[in-house]
Design a protein around this motif. Structure first.
Motif, PDB file in Angstrom:
ATOM      1  N   LEU A  25       0.831  -1.204   0.000  1.00 16.95           N
ATOM      2  CA  LEU A  25       0.000   0.000   0.000  1.00 16.95           C
ATOM      3  C   LEU A  25       0.862   1.249   0.000  1.00 16.95           C
ATOM      4  N   SER A  26       0.592   2.108  -0.936  1.00 16.36           N
ATOM      5  CA  SER A  26       1.422   3.317  -1.097  1.00 16.36           C
ATOM      6  C   SER A  26       1.204   4.283   0.069  1.00 16.36           C
ATOM      7  N   HIS A  27       2.140   5.178   0.155  1.00 14.65           N
ATOM      8  CA  HIS A  27       2.061   6.201   1.211  1.00 14.65           C
ATOM      9  C   HIS A  27       0.879   7.147   0.917  1.00 14.65           C
ATOM     10  N   PHE A  28       0.112   7.455   1.942  1.00 15.96           N
ATOM     11  CA  PHE A  28      -1.019   8.367   1.795  1.00 15.96           C
ATOM     12  C   PHE A  28      -0.501   9.777   2.054  1.00 15.96           C
TER      13      PHE A  28
END
Lengths: 259, 516
Positions: free
Chosen positions: B474-477
């Motif tokens: 999951l990519s950085h928000f």
């Protein structure tokens, strides 16, 4: 985060009337169709983004789709209704609250499904609790004689309910052994046909708490924070949970060069 | 899964980007440190000179074999020894103006050490020695280098004179010693000859001949003695009782014969006469007397034999003694006994002479060994002495050559020059070094950190959880605020870096023009 709080207060004061109309006995608990769930005033998308919670209109479609894909993958893997998933991180601050909130939000995106987010990490405040005005939560329920409806709060996100941790107590993990917790989980599951329970758990270092919680929870998901832990610690964290119950690993907060 | 080097570099770069505050801070600190060092770096002006050392000169071939030329083998080492000697270093301290402040002996030592560390002396060719000296003041770099060259030449010549003088003195001392030894050897020889007067040439052969003769004589006499002894034994056995009967009748036998004869007569008479016949009576009486006499005789003989046996002698009857053969044998026996005694005396005498000769032989051998040793000592000492005498004369000539400075010629091949520009790292080197190190070091630190403590960056890094599914990455928000903050941060860091770099460039340019 003061701007988020201000925005929330403002939004809530404007719609006080609507909120007061909200029944004191939680209609959501009446076993009926999800479509009949009474929703609180929805939270503004900007606030959700500040709290790092996904929503339909968000611009970062990549991240949005990543969470949706995760949700779908889990659902495909389980293929059951009324599931409970414990989300725990390899280390403290590994992002279990972030993942559990967004996983719940992703599940709630589907208008046929609802999600309930329970904060069982009593020692660390969860960011999504800022969505709630009333912080009466799990500890209060387990320690006092209280109705379940009093601790399940609408989040301002459609089909997503939240049980906050409640008042902090140092030796609270002892209450995980109580039958009241098992009763709570059983009751919550039975209220709606398709309600997923996402439990925000303490990190892997608190092995005893996780093991106690897993007695009542069906599955677990391990959060590995990007660039913060090594292979060995992941292996140790994975060993806490029975392999049949552990759904898998998610790598959180992955960053790219010159993103 | 094994990562390749590019992946590792990419990870290090990503880590560096995420830790950009640290990276920029380290970059700035390193650059500033190098700038400060560069600004304070003392300029070093270097001057050098080379000295040609001529080994051969015109006198060399002329004096071949007569004068030994003192050679300078390791010229660099010799130069170092001479130059860093206290005498020259004190002059250098004065020359460089260090003595104006009247430094204490400890400070002088320290200054000398410093000068020594800034001076390099090396062999640059078979006959070339280079002297380099660095100093912060160009004038002093020049004057000290020149001073080193001049003082080295002066010192070398001095050293050479002292060296050849020392060689002469040493050889002279040796000559004296050997003279003394030679005298001692001569004395020892003289004393030996006095003590061993009878020791002369050929004495050993004569003694040897005599020893052989004596041994031969002893053998002859021994043989004769053996023969005489055998002869004596033979005569004695001839004279013994066993031959007695063969020699002749004894008295008892005569008596028995007479008795038998008288008995025969009696028997005849008894045939014709009565017993009372006077002749018969007379004969009978004679027979009785004779028998008595016979008994007595036998008794006597028995007694004599017994006595003779007791004495261990051979018993010889009187009758036998009267025998002429017996007498002849007896005479021979006496002669043989005399001969035996004579021979025994001769053997003893000859043996005594032999012992004396053997003793003489031993003495001669010992004396000869001593004489050989003494002669050898004498010869060796004489040879060495004569050789040393020759060498001393050679050394004397060499010493005189060096005194006249004819043995070694030292010329300044390349004179010391005035250094106009400093040597060693310059300001610009520090600036460039700081810039390069400022980039490489932080990146290297992150690269090393990832090597030593590998972390998980993607699903491929998870190796030990076999059978466990990675459900997602999951990519950085990034929130809007974060995005804004990131932008601000990058602009701020870039500005600071740019400002620092600009300052460094301006200082560098200023410095360049000032030094120009």
């Amino acid at each position: 985060m003061s701007n988020i709080e201000n925005a929330l207060i403002k939004a809530k004061s404007e719609d006080k009337k609507k909120i007061s109309d909200y029944p004191t006995t939680d209609n959501s608990l009446i076993p009926s169709d999800i479509g009949q769930m009474v929703e609180n005033e929805l939270v503004d998308n900007d606030i959700l983004e500040e709290l790092k919670i996904i929503h339909q209109e968000m611009q970062n479609r990549k991240l949005f789709n990543e969470f949706r894909a995760l949700r779908t993958l889990i659902m495909q893997k389980i293929q059951k209704e009324n599931i409970s998933i414990l989300v725990y991180s390899v280390i403290t601050g590994g992002g279990s609250s972030y993942i559990s909130a967004n996983l719940a939000a992703a599940i709630a995106l589907d208008n046929k499904k609802s999600a309930l987010l329970i904060n069982c990490d009593f020692k660390r405040p969860a960011i999504y609790e800022q969505l709630l005005e009333d912080k009466t939560g799990l500890i209060d329920f387990l320690t006092e004689d209280m109705d379940i409806g009093n601790i399940i709060h609408p989040s301002g996100i459609k089909r997503l309910r939240v049980i906050p941790s409640g008042e902090m107590e140092s030796s609270f993990s002892e209450h995980f052994t109580s039958n009241k917790l098992k009763t709570l989980f059983a009751e919550i599951k039975s209220r709606y046909n398709d309600r997923s329970i996402i439990v925000d758990s303490p990190p892997a270092s608190e092995v005893a708490d996780i093991k106690l919680l897993m007695e009542t929870i069906d599955y677990a998901l391990l959060v590995v924070p990007f660039g913060k832990c090594n292979d060995e610690s992941v292996r140790h964290a994975a060993e806490i949970i029975d392999r049949n119950k552990l759904l898998g690993i998610v790598i959180n907060n992955k960053q790219q060069l010159f993103e | 899964m094994e990562k390749n080097i590019l992946d590792k570099i990419r990870e290090a770069l990503l880590l560096s980007y995420l830790s950009r505050k640290w990276i920029v801070t380290m970059f700035i600190v390193i650059n500033l440190v190098f700038l400060v060092i560069g600004l304070n770096w003392q300029k070093a002006y270097s001057s050098h000179t080379t000295i040609y050392i001529e080994e051969e000169n015109i006198l060399g071939p002329l004096m071949q074999g007569t004068a030994v030329q003192t050679e300078v083998v390791d010229r660099g080492r010799m130069a170092r020894e001479i130059i860093f000697g206290r005498q020259i270093m004190m002059k250098i301290l004065e020359l460089g103006g260090w003595m104006k402040n009247e430094p204490t002996p400890i400070e002088q030592e320290r200054l000398m050490k410093e000068i020594e560390s800034r001076t390099e002396i090396a062999n640059v060719g078979p006959n070339l020695v280079s002297i380099s000296y660095k100093d912060s003041i160009p004038e002093r770099a020049y004057s000290i280098t020149k001073g080193f060259a001049d003082l080295f030449i002066e010192g070398s010549l001095q050293t050479k004179v002292l060296e050849s003088q020392a060689a002469f003195e040493f050889i002279d001392k040796q000559v004296m010693e050997y003279e003394k030894k030679l005298k001692e050897s001569e004395e020892a020889l003289k004393k030996f000859r006095t003590e061993n007067v009878d020791f002369r040439e050929g004495a050993e052969i004569e003694v040897s001949r005599r020893i052989t003769q004596y041994r031969s004589n002893i053998e002859d006499i021994t043989q004769q003695l053996r023969e005489a002894t055998i002869r004596k034994d033979t005569i004695e056995s001839q004279l013994s009782g066993e031959t007695e009967t063969a020699v002749g009748l004894s008295r008892a036998e005569q008596m028995r014969s007479r008795i038998a004869e008288l008995q025969s007569n009696l028997d005849v008479l008894q045939l014709s006469y009565h017993e009372t016949y006077p002749d018969i009576i007379q004969i009978k009486n004679q027979i009785i007397d004779l028998k008595n006499s016979l008994v007595e005789e036998e008794e006597r003989r028995k007694k004599e034999r017994k006595e003779a046996k007791k004495r261990g002698e051979m018993y010889i009857d009187e009758s036998i003694r009267a025998n002429p053969i017996y007498q002849q044998l007896q005479s021979e026996l006496y002669q043989t006994k005399t001969l035996i005694a004579t021979l025994e005396v001769r053997i003893r005498e000859t043996e005594k002479l032999l012992v004396e000769e053997l003793e003489r032989d031993r003495r001669i051998n010992s004396a000869e060994a001593t004489l050989t040793s003494l002669t050898r000592d004498y010869n060796v000492n004489r040879d060495v002495y004569q050789d040393l005498l020759r060498r001393r004369e050679n050394a004397r000539v060499s010493m005189n050559l060096d005194r006249e400075h004819q043995g070694l010629s030292l010329n300044i091949n390349e004179p010391a020059f005035y250094p106009h520009s400093p040597s060693g790292p310059r300001f610009l080197h520090f600036v460039i070094g700081g810039f390069v190190l400022g980039i490489i070091l932080p990146l290297g630190v992150f690269y090393m950190r990832q090597q030593i403590f590998p972390r998980i960056y993607n699903k491929d890094d998870i190796a030990n959880t076999e059978g466990l599914l990675v459900l997602g990455e999951l990519s950085h928000f990034t929130t809007k605020n974060e995005l804004l903050n990131n932008k601000r941060e990058i602009i701020t860091l870039s500005s600071i870096t740019f400002a620092i770099l600009l300052t460094i460039i301006i200082i560098s340019i200023q410095r360049y023009f000032i030094s120009e």
